[in-house]
Design a protein around this motif. Sequence first.
Motif, PDB file in Angstrom:
ATOM      1  N   PHE A  75       0.846  -1.190   0.000  1.00  0.00           N
ATOM      2  CA  PHE A  75       0.000   0.000   0.000  1.00  0.00           C
ATOM      3  C   PHE A  75       0.887   1.247   0.000  1.00  0.00           C
ATOM      4  O   PHE A  75       1.079   1.879   1.046  1.00  0.00           O
ATOM      5  CB  PHE A  75      -0.903   0.009   1.239  1.00  0.00           C
ATOM      6  N   ARG A 527      -8.302  -1.971  -2.266  1.00  0.00           N
ATOM      7  CA  ARG A 527      -8.152  -2.999  -3.300  1.00  0.00           C
ATOM      8  C   ARG A 527      -8.562  -2.425  -4.659  1.00  0.00           C
ATOM      9  O   ARG A 527      -7.886  -2.633  -5.676  1.00  0.00           O
ATOM     10  CB  ARG A 527      -8.990  -4.224  -2.951  1.00  0.00           C
ATOM     11  N   LEU A 530      -5.941  -0.032  -5.991  1.00  0.00           N
ATOM     12  CA  LEU A 530      -4.788  -0.734  -6.539  1.00  0.00           C
ATOM     13  C   LEU A 530      -5.108  -1.342  -7.898  1.00  0.00           C
ATOM     14  O   LEU A 530      -4.276  -1.326  -8.818  1.00  0.00           O
ATOM     15  CB  LEU A 530      -4.334  -1.829  -5.569  1.00  0.00           C
TER      16      LEU A 530
END
Length: 556
Positions: A75, A527, A530
């Motif tokens: 992250f 999520r 990303l």
Amino acid sequence: MSAPESGTASQHYRRTLGTISLTAVGLGSIIGSGWLFGAERAARLAGPAAIIAWVIGAAVALTIALTYTELGSMFPKAGGMVRYGQYSHGSLTGYLAAWANWIAIVSVIPGEATASVQYMSSWHFSWAHHLYNGKELTGTGVALASVLLIGYFLLNWFAITLFAKTNTAITVFKVVVPTLTAGSLLLAHFDTHNLQDHGGFTPNGWSSVFTAVALSGIVWAYNGFQSPLNLAGEARNPGKSLPKAVISSILIALVIYIALQIAFLLAVPSHDLANGWGGLNYDSPLANLSMAWGLNWLAMLLYADAFISPTGTGMIYAATTSRMIQGVQENGQLPSIFGRVDPKTGIPRPALLLNLFIAFLFLAVFRGWGSLAEIVSVATVISYITGPVAVMALRRLAPDLKRPVKLRLMPVIAPVAMVFGSLVLYWARWPLTGKVIFLMAAGLPIWAWYELRKPWAEIKPHLKAGVWVIGYLLVMAAVSWAGSKDYGGHGYLPEGWDLLVVALIALAFYTWGVRSAWANPSLAQVRQELEDAAEADRAATADGRPGTDETAAASS
């Protein structure tokens, strides 16, 4: 309060920091005021065995740092250290981790200013002698430290590129001067009798060595490893540069700190040890020793570095804490203004101002370097505990997420890191442990203001997943209270067995914490972020444009 902004503020950050700059950030954070005072404070507590305390501190920091390097590479977002608990367990765990981490980091900033002024009090000017009364800064000293605080924040106000260039230059100086200091003191006076006389190698027993790890500024110093992680949103290639920067900064600092500790131990005049190591009471330890052995030029250099080293560290922490505040806001637990990032400079200016205000408060209450070092150290250890839990919880919850750094031994490293962190917390001694744990609880009303107004069905899983942190803090406070008298407790737990009890408690809460993690909305959101970034990279590559990694390589 606005909802979390799905990373929109982070889009204004500029990915300009490479491995060297990030290593300089980490090393610059580790070598701050700690090297100016840490050797003396560790020697006062542990005598010559202070050398071992620095090694133990580095082992603890490195073990915990390894868990955070995997998280940071997964992250790469600004203020990363305040986000990981949120991703794995939801708002309660995330907030408590962020609060502890922020308290630990923001209080370093006035500590660096205090260190500079305390060294300044040894100058041969009558006005300088009125800055420090032997225990804490005077009103004049606090005023001068306040000016330094403003300077730290002004250096961060304009642009991250200015910060990076300034910090790299300062860090080079900060490495050269401690190295030169250690070598010069060793050449000036090399009295090995100091290691044997005055109580032997461990004059106060091994418990004092462990307490030195927690309270002498060792944890304070090594805590700097997290600064590169908090600047992950500005790293060009975080998957490669973050672990290199974190690990390298710890190992380089370990060598420097051991050299300084040995030099200090061997350079102390024997007459200053008439009352043992615990009787040392230097205002400016390394400068005082330099003057004692006729190294006036070194003393002058140290007086100059007493401004430069803490200024570099204060500047770094002013930068990283502002990113932490912006990260907490994106978690949905602060007003939206603190998530604003100036699009021209890439600086979260409202967060900078908030941290400046809080730094002034800490300076007003804790006027001595030693008292600030103790608060910082214990809060730091508390902030560490979510990393080992989060890294393994996320392996269970999101095994498909890309992990540029993934260690095979992490299932062993993570619980060991949890044990190490818990032991250091216990070594900090009662009642300090209880006071800082209470300070952690003082932040809960802010979390409650934002979260408990939500429907019960929405907030229940966050509470269920976070209760292990509350339980851990309460149990650790109770064990510290009941523990061995060597660690300030009431003696209900005998020495030796108390350490085993702490280790078992750490493993029990580690297991509970890993199992209580859940696929919460923050994890789903990051999520998606990303996945969107990966899709953008694929589209850019297909169009012949450089993606994230290619752009990083080109700009480096």
